[in-house]
Every structure is written in C-alpha cells, then in structure tokens.
Design an enzyme around this catalytic site. Structure first.
Site, short mmCIF file in Angstrom:
data_model
loop_
_atom_site.label_atom_id
_atom_site.label_comp_id
_atom_site.label_asym_id
_atom_site.label_seq_id
_atom_site.Cartn_x
_atom_site.Cartn_y
_atom_site.Cartn_z
N ASN A 260 20.06 1.07 117.75
CA ASN A 260 21.31 1.27 118.48
C ASN A 260 21.12 1.16 120.00
O ASN A 260 22.00 1.54 120.76
CB ASN A 260 21.91 2.63 118.14
CG ASN A 260 22.00 2.84 116.64
OD1 ASN A 260 21.20 3.57 116.07
ND2 ASN A 260 22.92 2.14 116.00
N ILE B 109 23.28 1.69 125.17
CA ILE B 109 23.27 2.56 124.00
C ILE B 109 24.59 2.44 123.25
O ILE B 109 25.67 2.47 123.86
CB ILE B 109 23.08 4.03 124.44
CG1 ILE B 109 21.84 4.15 125.33
CG2 ILE B 109 22.97 4.95 123.23
CD1 ILE B 109 21.82 5.40 126.16
N CYS B 110 24.48 2.29 121.93
CA CYS B 110 25.68 2.26 121.11
C CYS B 110 25.92 3.66 120.56
O CYS B 110 25.28 4.07 119.60
CB CYS B 110 25.52 1.27 119.96
SG CYS B 110 26.93 1.22 118.88
N LEU B 111 26.83 4.37 121.19
CA LEU B 111 27.09 5.75 120.78
C LEU B 111 28.59 5.99 120.96
O LEU B 111 29.14 5.73 122.03
CB LEU B 111 26.26 6.69 121.67
CG LEU B 111 26.28 8.17 121.32
CD1 LEU B 111 25.69 8.41 119.94
CD2 LEU B 111 25.49 8.97 122.35
#
Lengths: 150, 480
Positions: free
Chosen positions: A77, A84-86
């Site tokens: 991620n 950041i993939c959040l």
C-alpha cells in the site's frame, strides 16, 4: 482557529508521544513535521526506523494532512515515491482525527498490509501469490534502507 | 342526420359535402390518426419533455411535499430520503411502514449506534478547533456529535469547494450521518458558496432521478424528462443536441449502450490504426489518378476517366445494384480456425478495420454532406436568380438532405452492431438489410448532389425507399 489546533496537537505530541513514533515540527514551518516511525514488532519492518514527512494543508483539520514515506519501503500500500494508500488520508478523513491518529493508523498499516487495495501493483501481486517471498524481500529492504547504524 | 350514413358510406360522404357538416369528417380523421399511432409503427418513437430548471424544481418539490406530508417529516429530511432512494416515493413509504428506524439508518439520516450523549455544561471544547465556547455555539445532527458553528461552516465550505453537496456528512470519525440541506444553508453565509451548493445539490437530485437527464449539450441547462428510461433518441428543444436518453452520449441505434461504449473505447485505443485509415485520398482504380473525396456520396466518378466506382471497395459501381451490393458485408475467412495464431490476429485486425473503415467513412460523409448542404444553398440561389424555379420549388432538396443525414447516421451506427454480432442467419439478415440501406442511401446522396431540376418525383421516391429501409432495419434489430 487552525493555528490553535496545530499548537495543541504539537504540544501533546511532544509531551506524550505515541509509542514508537516521534513527530517534530520543522524549525521554520510549524505545519511541516519530521516523523520517525519504528517498524512494528512482529512485522517484516521490525528493527527498522522509517522517516516520513507530514504536512498540514491550509484547510487542516477540515482537509487531511499529506503524509509520505521518505525511507524506501517494500509494502503493497506504499508506492516507490512513498505515497500511502490509506482511506483516512483521503475520503474517510474526519476533522475529528489528529496527527496522532493518522500516524498510529500508518503504523497499523505496516503491521497489517492490505494487498487487496494496492497502490504498488507489483508488490501487491507478490504479496498475494507468494507471501513468504514478499515478506523476505520486505525484511531485506528494511535491513538495507531502514537500519541507520551501519 | 347521419343515421342512414352507415348504410352507404359514399352517400354519407356526399351528404357531408352537400350540407357542409364536417363533424363526421373530423371523426374519421381521428380514426386515421389512431391507425398511424407512432408508438407502434415507429421503432424510434419516444415521448419526452424538455424542462427548464424552474420546472424541474417544481417537479422535485412535489415529491418532497408528498413525502414530507405523508411521513410528517421535515422537507429537508425528505430530500435526503428521496435522493438516496432515487425519488421513489412509494418505496420509501413502504419501507417506512415496515421499519422506520432501519430506513432512517440505511438512508444515513440516523446513526447506526445510539446517539452520542452530551453533558449539559455551559462551556464546551470543540474537538476540531480545540477552542472553548459557550454551549449555545454548538450544533449537532441526529447523531449528537457536537461541533462549534464556525467549524461546521468551514467544513461545509471545504466540501462544497470540492464539489460535494448531497454527500456532506458529520465531522465525527466514522460517522455516516448526512447533513441535510437546511442545516448547510443555515450556516453557509458566503453568497458565492451558497450559490455553488444549491447548484451542485440540484445536479445531484437530477442525476439521482431516473426520469430526468441533463441535456449533454455544452452549457445547456435543459433537463429532459421521460417516463420511459430506454435507450431512445431525445432531442433538446433548446440546443438541438441529439442523444441517447439512457446513456447520454450521441444517439446510437441500432447498437445498444453497452456495445457502443465498447466500440468507442476500442476505436480510441486503436487510434494508431485509425490514423492510418483516415488518409483522405484514394487512387482511381482505373486510371490511378489521385482522388480526394469531397462529398458524402460513396458513388464516385473519376473526373479524369469518368469511371464509376465505389469509394469503399473500389469496385465497379455497376456491380452495386441493390441485390449484389455486398460492400458493407464482411467476408470472414472460413478456414480461420485452422490458421496460426499470427494469422488469426491478422484476421481479427482485418475484421476490425473493415467495420472501422465503414464507420469512419460514414462519419466523414456526414460531415461532408453538411458542406454539401451549404453548397446546395448557393446552387439554389443561383437557380432562383436565373429564373429556374422559385425558392419554394427547391425546398424539397433541403428536406431530402436532412433525411439523407438521418439515414446515414443510422447506417453509421449499424457497423458497431454488426462487428459484435455472432455469425449466423441473424447476422446475415442484418448485413443484407444493412447493404440494402447503404445502397439506397448512396443512390439518394448521388441524386441530391446532382439534382438539376425542380422535378422532385424521382428524388422523393428515393427518399421514401431509403427511409423505409431504415425503419425496417430498426424495427427488426433495435431492441430497447
């Protein structure tokens, strides 16, 4: 209003830092934070110290902070630019969240990668097809890039 | 007076003429209209209305009023429910009677867990700005999450500037409760942001309403309304855009919405080959002089050697008599299954190019025929000036040209349809009808470009044939 909120958060972060995380504001810019995060125990990042940058945009806390890894990290991620993939950094942001909660969420993401919602496709595929190999790559990257006393 | 009329209809007719009583004349006329009911005869028949913003506003408000009266809830909450349920009033009422609380939770009006309890102290600290204010400065939604008015306002402004309106939710973490319209309008005071909010919320309402569509024309505010949400042709009364009511892109009968999307994506992906194809010139098959196509008609006559040929297949035009017209049909290699992968790929490309070339060619012809339309005007002006017929005598040419455009448009959209069809008798029938239509269209185009007299019989005959071919094809294959 925002300056007061930033002031309070900064004070709390230095007085009572979250475990394994330090966040210090830049000398010249109180909206820019230098973050150091320890790899969580039991994760392939254990033993590493990861540098991040965190910036509070003008509309903070109505808009989420921008956070990016500066240290190279092998994670499904997190892409090679450190983005950041959040969800809480995007559409799930709530003004009631704080710098502290954001950093804790990132730390949790290191413990529990989510290859089904990938940012780095090649890493995610590796994670899904051959988790053992993926973990060993992540460990070797941690040793190579995130261990400072070499 | 007409009691004896039904004995002998001829008598009745003369009776009417004699006595000048036209009540029966109108009656029979009514029957005539019923006989040609367009909804049964015209495969493209579509009933719709073009509404202004005010008319849409009124229409939406009727639903809001109906629901808020029926359930005894605030109009702003009714709007949240309606937007969530695509304006289906009866569905909402049904669900409300069944389980009101579940409906309100699902529609994000009420929180899924019990509302946050608030202590009633006089001073509170806002979790967003961490400032302490007296408690009357605080507001919450049904979920009970209190924030100060200032933070709510900025929250709304940030969201609205991102284009969010109906989707604005409570600021608390993981709280799904939506902010109703009146709550936003009470707190947002900057007129330009308020304006934006009202505009976005209106757009969201129209988009969630199954019977309403924004006209896709540039800067056009018209909303089209139809009971029938099929892939039919809608024409905007204001900007004259013609589009498919279901998917909003250019009208595409007989191809369906899904197929045309696939085709357009494919064409966009294969732009390299498209570039190669879009070369505008070809050599005359007989004398090899270079010819640029400058009219819509595919029946070409070389200006050098006077050879008549087809622009599409470069074959002799004489072989294009309607029964032998095979130019639109793709001939598949029957032994393809036994060929190598490479050959199959080449065959697939060849097949695509066949259909693409024809699709692209009719598109270009349509554009060129627009120019022909302008040329027609000049030509007619000259004729009228030199005393050959009056302006009115020549009007039929314009009618013919617009019919030609309509037919060619349908023909263009038959190619994606054919490309995705499975081989079999149905495809054969389709390609036969397509070929027939194409032949008649080229005839018509040829005749229009060369019409020299006010003698319209021949041309009108040709128009009738072309339009009949078009409706026949649509009747058999337009499936919406």
């Amino acid at each position: 209003m925002t300056s007061r909120r930033i002031l309070v958060e900064t004070k709390n972060l230095s007085k009572d830092p979250p475990p394994g995380i330090s966040a210090t504001p830049d000398e010249d810019n109180c909206r820019y934070f230098h973050v150091i995060m320890a790899g969580p125990k039991g994760s392939p990042y254990e033993g590493g110290l990861f540098k991040l940058e965190l910036f509070l945009p003008e509309n903070y806390p109505l808009c989420p902070p921008s956070v990016r890894f500066l240290t190279k990290i092998y994670h499904p991620n997190i892409d090679k630019l450190g983005r950041i993939c959040l969800d809480i950094l995007k559409d799930q942001w709530s003004p009631a969240l704080q710098i502290r909660t954001v950093l804790l969420s990132i730390q949790a993401l290191l413990s529990a990668p989510n290859p089904d919602d990938p940012l780095a496709n090649d890493v995610a595929n590796m994670w899904k097809n051959d988790e053992e190999e993926a973990i060993s790559v992540a460990k070797s990257w941690t040793r190579r890039y995130a261990v400072m006393d070499s | 007076m007409n009691t004896e009329g039904d004995v002998d209809s001829d008598m009745e007719c003369s009776d009417n003429e004699c006595f000048g009583d036209d009540s029966d004349y109108y009656n029979t006329d009514d029957i005539d209209i019923e006989q040609v009911d367009p909804s049964k005869n015209d495969p493209e028949y579509f009933e719709f209305e073009c509404l202004t913003e005010e008319q849409v506003e009124r229409l939406l408000n009727e639903s809001v009023e109906l629901l808020s009266n029926n359930l005894q809830i605030l109009p702003s909450l009714a709007k949240v429910l309606l937007h969530y349920h695509n304006w289906n009033v009866s569905e909402i009422i049904g669900k409300y009677r069944e389980n009101a609380s579940q409906l309100l939770i699902n529609s994000r009006v009420k929180p899924s867990s019990a509302p946050a309890s608030n202590n009633c102290s006089r001073y509170l600290t806002c979790p967003v700005c961490v400032l302490t204010h007296s408690s009357d400065k605080f507001l919450s939604l049904n979920c009970g999450h209190l924030f100060c008015k200032g933070c709510w306002t900025i929250h709304f402004e940030v969201q609205i500037n991102q284009g969010i309106s109906t989707g604005i939710s409570c600021m608390a973490r993981e709280c799904e409760v939506l902010v109703p319209e009146d709550f936003v309008l009470k707190l947002v005071l900057q007129p330009n942001i308020k304006e934006k909010y009202l505009q976005y919320i209106f757009q969201d309402y129209v988009k969630s309403h199954p019977q309403l569509r924004f006209c896709p024309g540039p800067n056009c505010q018209v909303v089209i309304k139809s009971q029938d949400t099929k892939a039919k042709r809608a024409t905007c009364s204001k900007c004259k855009s013609i589009f498919c009511f279901k998917c909003g892109i250019d009208y595409h009968a007989p191809t369906d919405c899904h197929t045309i999307q696939k085709w357009l994506t494919k064409c966009a992906d294969d732009s390299e080959t498209a570039n190669y194809i879009s070369a505008h010139t070809k050599d005359c098959p007989k004398c090899h002089i270079c010819i640029e196509k400058n009219g819509g008609c595919n029946h070409m006559q070389c200006y050098n050697c006077k050879y008549d040929f087809c622009w599409m297949c470069l074959g002799d035009w004489k072989a294009h008599g309607s029964e032998y017209y095979e130019c639109s049909r793709y001939k598949e290699n029957p032994n393809i299954a036994h060929e190598s992968v490479h050959a199959q790929a080449r065959e697939a490309l060849k097949k695509y190019l066949h259909y693409y070339e024809r699709w692209e060619n009719h598109l270009k012809s349509l554009k060129l025929e627009k120019e022909t339309f302008d040329k027609l005007k000049t030509r007619i002006n000259q004729k009228v000036m030199s005393g050959r017929g009056t302006w009115i005598d020549w009007q039929y040419l314009f009618t013919a040209a617009s019919l030609l455009a309509k037919c060619r448009y349908t023909l263009q959209y038959t190619y994606p349809y054919a490309y995705y069809m499975d081989t079999g008798p149905r495809k054969e029938l389709f390609e036969y009808q397509q070929a027939q239509l194409e032949a008649e269209i080229e005839n018509l185009s040829w005749k229009i470009e060369r019409a020299e007299t006010t003698d319209r019989g021949d041309l009108e005959n040709q128009m009738d044939i072309a339009e009949k071919r078009r409706t026949t094809l649509l009747k058999d294959f337009l499936d919406v």
